[in-house]
Design an enzyme around this catalytic site. Sequence first.
Site: not given
Ligand code: NAD
Ligand code: UDP
Length: 328
Positions: A12, A91, A140, A188
């Site tokens: 992201i 973290n 988390y 995911h």
């Molecule tokens: P990601 O793991 O791709 O990105 C996180 C980045 O933070 C990584 O590049 C990692 O190297 C860096 N990082 C972690 N700890 C660090 C530290 N101590 N110092 C410096 N860098 C550090 O994850 P993402 O999917 O891009 O998610 C970004 C944020 O969004 C996260 O906080 C995650 O919890 C939140 N989030 C993501 C989703 C999703 O669907 N991907 C949904 C809800 C919330």
């Molecule tokens: N999921 C699944 N098989 C996989 C990965 C995810 O069935 O290999 C399902 C998971 O149980 C949830 C939905 O897909 O119901 C979305 O999961 P994801 O991990 O992408 O995101 P979350 O909702 O956990 O943030």
Amino acid sequence: MKVLVAGGAGYIGSHVGLELSRWGHQPVVLDNLVKGHRQAVVTGKFIQGDVGDKALVKQIIQEEQIEAAVHLCAYSLVGESVTEPAKYFHNNIGNGLSFLDALRESGVNKFVFSSTAAVFGEPEKIPIPEDHPKNPTSPYGFSKLTFEGILKFYDRAYGMKYIALRYFNAAGADPEAAIGEDHQPESHLIPIVLQTAQGLRPHIEIFGTDYPTSDGTCVRDYIHVNDLAQAHILALEALAKGADSTIYNLGNGQGYSNRQVIEVAKKVSGKVISVKEGPRRPGDPAVLVASANRIKEELGWKPQYPQLEKIIETAWRWHAGHPNGYEG
Ligand code: NAD
Ligand code: UDP
């Protein structure tokens, strides 16, 4: 605005950095690359380092004349957080707190935080508004809710103005740049489904087919990563204009079941996708759908890619062009 994007080499964060540049802002990315990828930073300056390294953060703020920060750094594997909560608390809370202190001690008081739908736990009503009760079921989700609480008290005591964005399910990739989703390990649904379509995995295992939903599989609200990125810019610009601290949910307000996601992925990719039905994944709520009305009304957020098919099309384009992610 000169913005420190902590975690900007991640999925992201890389899209947030790019979008900042497109809107005429200057991103400075700080990432320790524990999960991120150097190649994902396609605009602005990149500094490799830890967000918990207070001296480094203060030096960056001073040298780069940072005006605001986006904090995306976190560990975010729900299952791992259950078995290794210490890693998550150190973290997501400890290093985040040190980051906040470096900012406030340097006089930076505009902060955008990556929160999550995981703060809610099992929802009592759908769609989920911001003030819905919070009962996170994993360390988390708890770590993110705790950080939201820390922000509230830092605002009251130190005037740290923040906007926390609770993302629902981020998906897709920038349609123009060569950046996309590459988590190691990947957990995911959409990337795993598309890797199955590419023949990189033998099948997609659906976690649970006995949920109280129309087809028995979980329902989620998918939001395009560029639409998420846009919300960060709106949040930063609102803070720059003196907006008060607040929290917004970010989703499209429409749920898709896991089976529906697979069907759309079949259509978009034109490939066969083998499906295996497996047991539920512990901690998964049956349905998570956002009410994102507040950010629409207050910041004028308007998603450009609300349809799942479009979201998956952009993800497919990334995966098809980068079967090994950023490696090779
Ligand atoms: P990601 O793991 O791709 O990105 C996180 C980045 O933070 C990584 O590049 C990692 O190297 C860096 N990082 C972690 N700890 C660090 C530290 N101590 N110092 C410096 N860098 C550090 O994850 P993402 O999917 O891009 O998610 C970004 C944020 O969004 C996260 O906080 C995650 O919890 C939140 N989030 C993501 C989703 C999703 O669907 N991907 C949904 C809800 C919330
Ligand atoms: N999921 C699944 N098989 C996989 C990965 C995810 O069935 O290999 C399902 C998971 O149980 C949830 C939905 O897909 O119901 C979305 O999961 P994801 O991990 O992408 O995101 P979350 O909702 O956990 O943030």
